[in-house]
Design an enzyme around this catalytic site. Structure first.
Site, PDB file in Angstrom:
ATOM      1  N   VAL A 162       0.961  -1.261  -0.048  1.00  0.00           N
ATOM      2  CA  VAL A 162      -0.079   0.061   0.120  1.00  0.00           C
ATOM      3  C   VAL A 162       0.842   1.384   0.045  1.00  0.00           C
ATOM      4  CG1 VAL A 162      -1.950   1.257   1.221  1.00  0.00           C
ATOM      5  CG2 VAL A 162      -1.787  -1.213   1.394  1.00  0.00           C
ATOM      6  N   CYS A 163       0.604   2.191  -0.581  1.00  0.00           N
ATOM      7  CA  CYS A 163       1.185   3.514  -0.966  1.00  0.00           C
ATOM      8  C   CYS A 163       2.876   3.103  -1.038  1.00  0.00           C
ATOM      9  CB  CYS A 163       0.835   4.480   0.311  1.00  0.00           C
ATOM     10  SG  CYS A 163       0.946   6.112   0.472  1.00  0.00           S
ATOM     11  N   GLY A 164       3.675   3.863  -0.037  1.00  0.00           N
ATOM     12  CA  GLY A 164       5.051   3.738   0.028  1.00  0.00           C
ATOM     13  C   GLY A 164       5.678   2.475   0.243  1.00  0.00           C
TER      14      GLY A 164
END
Length: 217
Positions: free
Chosen positions: A119-121
């Protein structure tokens, strides 16, 4: 089957909680066939997020070759470099590479029934550790240039499914990621039931490296 969501110092809470809730609801929908865990890289116990000192409890240690999903969140905190702020998001993500997580993710990639998701970074943390070169992936829009610089083929999509690697964009994309994982492993009726429970409809098309190459439009 396990869904293991990894906690590390400075993690983003929503990157963890959104998939945790969706996958837990999915587990209920399949009669408990999916066990959802918050896991530490090397130890159990409280882990501090990058948001307001919020802590979550790692109840197990990551078992990288267990069948199921290993979900790696991103980090939260200041984005811009500041000499007075040590734990910026880029620093926190780079620090993941100094832990035992990259080695365990390599093991997960080598396991036949284990899927790595981010997720995300989270994808950026793995890419900076040298694990995603040549793969298709996405991260938060602020980090896609850095992701590309690591040798990743960046796809501007909400969720990118590259086989044993599934990545997603900004923070709230953890909802879409987890619903896609349920759809992929248990089918669309289970994913749809969880969508109805949460009163949330998935956003965007899940990109996969299959099918015809589109012409320029």
């Amino acid at each position: 089957m396990l869904a293991q969501i990894v906690l590390f110092d400075g993690f983003d809470p929503l990157d963890v909680i959104a998939p945790f809730e969706v996958l837990s609801a999915g587990s209920d929908a399949v009669g408990g066939a999916l066990e959802v865990r918050l896991v530490g890289v090397d130890a159990v116990g409280p882990v501090t997020s990058g948001t307001g000192g919020l802590q979550l409890q790692a109840t197990h240690v990551l078992a990288p070759t267990a069948p199921g999903f290993v979900v790696v969140p991103g980090a939260s905190g200041p984005v811009e470099a500041d000499p007075d702020l040590v734990d910026t998001v880029p620093v926190l993500l780079a620090r993941v590479g100094t832990t035992g997580l990259p080695g365990k993710i390599e093991q997960a990639f080598g396991a036949p029934d284990t899927l790595v998701a981010t997720v995300c970074g989270g994808s950026l943390a793995l890419a900076m550790a040298g694990l995603l070169e040549g793969r298709h992936a996405v991260t938060h829009r602020l980090g896609n240039d850095v992701l590309a610089a690591t040798g990743v083929h960046v796809v501007d999509a909400r969720v990118v499914d590259d086989g044993d690697l599934v990545t997603s964009g900004g923070v709230t994309s953890g909802l879409d990621l987890a619903l896609h994982l349920l759809d992929r492993r248990f089918g669309p009726r289970v994913a749809h039931a969880v969508e109805q429970l949460f009163e949330y409809e998935r956003r965007g098309t899940v990109w996969r490296p299959v099918g015809r190459e589109p012409l320029a439009v």
